[in-house]
Design a protein around this motif. Structure first.
Motif, short mmCIF file in Angstrom:
data_model
loop_
_atom_site.label_atom_id
_atom_site.label_comp_id
_atom_site.label_asym_id
_atom_site.label_seq_id
_atom_site.Cartn_x
_atom_site.Cartn_y
_atom_site.Cartn_z
N ASN A 88 0.85 -1.19 0.00
CA ASN A 88 0.00 0.00 0.00
C ASN A 88 0.89 1.24 0.00
OD1 ASN A 88 0.54 0.94 2.69
ND2 ASN A 88 -1.04 -0.41 3.52
N ARG A 90 1.01 3.84 1.85
CA ARG A 90 1.57 4.23 3.15
C ARG A 90 2.89 3.52 3.40
NH1 ARG A 90 1.54 8.12 5.02
NH2 ARG A 90 -0.65 8.35 5.56
N ASP A 91 2.91 2.20 3.23
CA ASP A 91 4.14 1.46 3.47
C ASP A 91 5.22 1.84 2.46
OD1 ASP A 91 3.04 0.15 5.63
OD2 ASP A 91 2.38 -1.59 4.46
N LYS A 94 6.63 5.11 3.67
CA LYS A 94 7.42 4.86 4.88
C LYS A 94 8.78 4.25 4.56
CE LYS A 94 4.02 4.34 8.61
NZ LYS A 94 3.43 3.38 9.57
N LYS A 129 -6.67 7.91 0.93
CA LYS A 129 -5.47 8.14 1.73
C LYS A 129 -4.47 7.04 1.39
CE LYS A 129 -7.51 5.59 5.63
NZ LYS A 129 -7.95 5.66 7.04
N PRO A 130 -3.19 7.19 1.75
CA PRO A 130 -2.19 6.19 1.36
C PRO A 130 -2.51 4.77 1.81
CG PRO A 130 -1.10 8.21 2.02
CD PRO A 130 -2.56 8.40 2.34
N GLU A 131 -3.15 4.62 2.97
CA GLU A 131 -3.50 3.27 3.45
C GLU A 131 -4.49 2.58 2.53
OE1 GLU A 131 -2.17 5.58 7.05
OE2 GLU A 131 -3.29 5.97 5.22
N TYR A 171 -6.63 14.21 5.72
CA TYR A 171 -6.96 13.87 4.33
C TYR A 171 -8.37 14.33 3.93
CZ TYR A 171 -2.75 11.11 4.55
OH TYR A 171 -1.44 10.74 4.71
N VAL A 196 -2.77 13.58 -1.20
CA VAL A 196 -1.95 12.39 -1.41
C VAL A 196 -0.84 12.67 -2.42
CG1 VAL A 196 -1.95 10.00 -2.24
CG2 VAL A 196 -3.78 10.79 -0.74
N GLU A 199 1.97 14.38 -0.73
CA GLU A 199 2.71 13.45 0.13
C GLU A 199 3.60 12.51 -0.69
OE1 GLU A 199 1.86 10.57 4.01
OE2 GLU A 199 0.20 11.57 2.99
N GLN A 204 5.62 13.59 3.04
CA GLN A 204 4.92 13.97 4.26
C GLN A 204 3.61 14.65 3.91
OE1 GLN A 204 7.75 16.57 6.17
NE2 GLN A 204 7.29 18.31 4.85
N ASN A 205 2.66 14.52 4.83
CA ASN A 205 1.36 15.16 4.67
C ASN A 205 1.45 16.61 5.16
OD1 ASN A 205 -1.31 16.15 5.59
ND2 ASN A 205 -2.05 14.13 5.06
#
Length: 276
Positions: A88, A90-91, A94, A129-131, A171, A196, A199, A204-205
């Motif tokens: 995803n 988000r990961d 990260k 959102k990223p997730e 978001y 998004v 980011e 970063q948001n």
């Protein structure tokens, strides 16, 4: 059907929904979701299935392969969803990866195409959102989890007198978190897409930086600040930067009025970009 699941591994357990990865004898690798009867959880699950069914296989939304929503008084609802390989977003962020102009253009092409389809079916995702975005091995972007999607042709499940609607901090647009139901339309999703994009490029948001996890400071920033301009390699005329800021404008009436309008603007500005 669920008896045919094997190698079940928990992804998210607790609350009103549990999510597992599994293998199915007919479908191969799948995502298995269980929803328990708390508050309006059953109705939201049924609406999630309805939302996903509105997208054809050419669009980047995982298909729901089977479900039990037509059963009478089940102990829990379940559905089996197509599994999308990759990470995803988000990961991915990260991990330290940032995205170049080619990947951001691909992301916008995919998400704006989806929002046009959503708008045509009176649907607002409300949780981009990223997730909830998968990046598959081909660097294609998939939109997941329509669990709080708003069907504009159905009665809202959120009480009109609630001071806040359903949203993810950082978001959601101001009209969404303030629960201004009459103002919630596809422009709420366009806002989230802009956030998004920012980011993806900076890692970063914008709305979550320097607020010390204080939700009220985040909301104040959301209501008073729009996404700042960016320097993006390949965007020599700053057209893409301006477009991302336009999507992420805190003022609803400054954003494109429709998803179709946003896509037309985007398709036009792509001619100014230097893509690899």
């Amino acid at each position: 059907m669920i008896d045919e699941l094997e190698n079940i591994t928990a992804i998210k357990v607790g609350g009103q929904k549990e999510v597992f990865s599994a293998n199915h004898v007919d479908y191969g690798s799948v995502i298995f979701k269980k929803i328990f009867p708390k508050s309006d959880s059953f109705e939201r699950a049924k609406r999630e299935i309805r939302a996903v069914s509105l997208f054809n296989q050419d669009l980047k939304v995982p298909r729901i392969l089977a479900h039990n929503c037509e059963e009478d008084k089940p102990d829990f609802l379940w559905f089996i969803e197509e599994h999308i390989g990759g990470l995803n977003l988000r990961d991915t962020i990260k991990s330290g990866r940032t995205f170049d102009i080619n990947q951001v253009v691909r992301f916008l092409d995919s998400m704006l195409t989806l929002t046009i389809h959503s708008e045509n079916h009176q649907l607002v995702h409300r949780d981009i959102k990223p997730e909830n975005i998968m990046v598959d091995p081909d660097d294609e972007f998939w939109l997941l989890d329509f669990g709080i999607a708003r069907h504009l042709d159905l009665d809202s499940l959120t009480k009109s007198d609630d001071p806040f609607g359903l949203f993810t901090v950082g978001y959601a647009s101001s009209e969404q978190f303030r629960n201004y139901k009459k103002e919630i339309d596809i422009r709420a999703d366009l806002f989230s897409i802009g956030v998004v994009c920012y980011e993806m490029l900076l890692g970063q948001n914008f709305y979550l930086v320097d607020v010390n996890n204080d939700i009220f400071r985040v909301l104040k920033k959301l209501e008073n600040s729009s996404l700042p301009p960016l320097r993006i390699d390949g965007d020599r005329q700053f057209q893409l930067s301006t477009f991302i800021s336009l999507l992420g404008d805190h003022r609803r009436n400054r954003r494109p009025k429709t998803a179709q309008e946003a896509k037309i603007i985007f398709d036009t500005l792509k001619e100014t970009l230097t893509l690899g």
